[in-house]
Design an enzyme around this catalytic site. Structure first.
Site, PDB file in Angstrom:
ATOM      1  N   SER A   1     130.504 -96.992  10.625  1.00 22.15           N
ATOM      2  CA  SER A   1     129.207 -97.032   9.954  1.00 22.15           C
ATOM      3  C   SER A   1     129.226 -97.757   8.613  1.00 22.15           C
ATOM      4  CB  SER A   1     128.685 -95.607   9.773  1.00 22.15           C
ATOM      5  OG  SER A   1     129.523 -94.902   8.890  1.00 22.15           O
TER       6      SER A   1
ATOM      7  N   HIS B   1     126.700 -94.626  16.678  1.00 24.31           N
ATOM      8  CA  HIS B   1     126.080 -95.815  16.059  1.00 24.31           C
ATOM      9  C   HIS B   1     126.051 -97.018  17.000  1.00 24.31           C
ATOM     10  CE1 HIS B   1     125.259 -94.682  11.909  1.00 24.31           C
ATOM     11  NE2 HIS B   1     126.415 -94.043  11.879  1.00 24.31           N
TER      12      HIS B   1
ATOM     13  N   LYS C   1     119.943 -90.779  16.586  1.00 25.11           N
ATOM     14  CA  LYS C   1     119.924 -92.132  16.007  1.00 25.11           C
ATOM     15  C   LYS C   1     119.047 -93.029  16.892  1.00 25.11           C
ATOM     16  CE  LYS C   1     123.944 -91.600  13.141  1.00 25.11           C
ATOM     17  NZ  LYS C   1     125.151 -90.815  13.385  1.00 25.11           N
TER      18      LYS C   1
END
Ligand SMILES: *Cc1c(COP(=O)(O)O)cnc(C)c1O
Length: 396
Positions: free
Chosen positions: A183, A211, A242
């Protein structure tokens, strides 16, 4: 009784504040989106949410959540195995497994729980967990809860991974664990090489796709698609918080017996409540949207490429991103904080990171792009970057 402890906490909190590390919250009074409204009525463009596919305020997800409450109610008041499983929980698990080409999936309240509950049921002191040094906090905590031997390799460093695999050869089982996208730099784990080393040294492979899912790979299906390593990854964990709608919820998906064992022994699954019907229904709708069309992923990638190219043209030092995370390098910690706050004054929310979140001397602004961003949003952000960059002498 509290007095001495209170004083201790007050001193610690003061120290956090003096070190400039005190975290304050932004108070938003609108849905999460590209453009948000704050409590004081001001508006800002949001470049620091994990809302990669722009689904956080998607009308279809809102409708799915609303509708299901009529037929399945509000909450489950139970863990899954006692009386907390509805048809829609099984349906969402099947959708997750299908999306990642895996055999089965198990839901958790969050990916933090998925990672917290994945190691201890599967591995013992006879085994080895070989973990990337930049893995997420929840993986680190999950590993701590397990008695297996721990090995740590430098971020995405395949020589170091190989050395650790050699060291761990005498263990009963070995598992390599990595984030799909890291990240801070937005770099992708080199899954092709990781899988090669796994077969050379007889190790299992686990990826946390939090992610990367919805983002990397030709149509956003994650690192397996990016590196064409289907069938070689044994365990995937991920979040619904997310790209996949941004609410809450996590999952582990993988080989049948692994998921079966987690249902028997994984503590955050056995001892924590079932996710509510609205989350399950909106999750199912998310995967429907992604199966129908790649449009959101295509738009996200167009936005990433546009933003990165314009920023490089403007003279910024950009880490070579392979994801929707774009690190604008400033190298200086105080500068990163001044830069971020000047951007906020321009109505652009970005985050400045510095040591210890990133290595010493590697301070940066992290920009997170979304399919919710329109060209005008990107242009405004780029113009603000150039203005602040000139003011602070970052652009020469
Ligand atoms: C965000 C994140 C998590 C935590 O996900 P939650 O569902 O919010 O608990 C876990 N792992 C990684 C790599 C993440 O980025």
């Amino acid at each position: 009784m509290y007095g001495k402890f209170q004083q201790h906490l007050q001193e610690e909190l003061k120290a956090i504040e003096l070190a400039g590390l005190y975290k304050k919250e932004r108070n938003i009074s609108s849905p999460q989106s590209a453009e948000i409204t704050l409590q004081d009525g001001s508006k800002a463009l949001n470049f620091c949410a994990n809302n990669y596919l722009g689904l956080a305020d998607n009308p279809r997800l809102i409708q799915a959540a609303r509708t299901i409450m009529e037929s399945r109610g509000y909450g489950m008041s139970s863990v899954r195995f006692i009386c907390g499983t509805q048809d829609i929980h099984k349906e969402l698990e099947a959708a997750v497994a299908r999306y990642f080409h895996m055999e089965d999936a198990i839901l958790y309240a969050a990916c933090f729980d998925a990672n917290g509950g994945v190691f201890e049921p599967l591995f013992t002191a006879e085994d080895a967990i070989i973990s990337d040094s930049l893995n997420h906090a929840s993986i680190i905590d999950g590993v701590r809860l397990c008695k297996a031997q721990r090995f740590r390799y430098a971020n995405a460093d395949m020589e170091d991974l190989e050395a650790k695999l050699k060291e761990a050869q005498s263990c009963r089982f070995r598992i390599i664990v990595t984030d799909g996208v890291f990240s801070m730099d937005g770099n992708v784990a080199p899954m092709d090489k990781i899988c090669e080393l796994a077969s050379k040294y007889d190790a299992l492979v686990m990826v946390d796709e939090s992610h990367s899912a919805g983002v990397v790979g030709k149509t956003g299906r994650g690192v397996q698609q990016q590196y064409d390593c289907y069938g070689r990854v044994d365990i995937i964990t991920g979040t619904l918080g997310k790209a996949f709608g941004g609410a809450v919820g996590g999952f582990t998906t993988g080989r049948k017996e692994i998921i079966d064992m987690l249902r028997q022994r994984s503590r955050p699954y056995l001892f924590s409540n079932s996710i509510p019907p609205m989350i399950a229904a909106a999750g199912i709708e998310t995967f429907k949207i992604l199966e129908e069309s790649d449009a959101l992923h295509t738009k996200l990638m167009e936005n990433v490429n546009y933003f990165r190219d314009r920023m490089i043209e403007a003279g910024f030092d950009i880490k070579p991103t392979q994801s929707a995370i774009c690190a604008v390098m400033l190298y200086d910690a105080p500068l990163s904080q001044v830069f971020a706050s000047k951007m906020a004054q321009e109505g652009i929310f970005v985050t400045g990171f510095y040591y210890p979140v990133v290595p010493q001397g590697q301070a940066r602004i992290r920009v997170q792009l979304s399919a919710a961003h329109e060209k005008e949003h990107l242009d405004k952000a780029i113009a603000a970057f150039i203005k602040v960059g000139n003011e602070l002498g970052v652009l020469k």
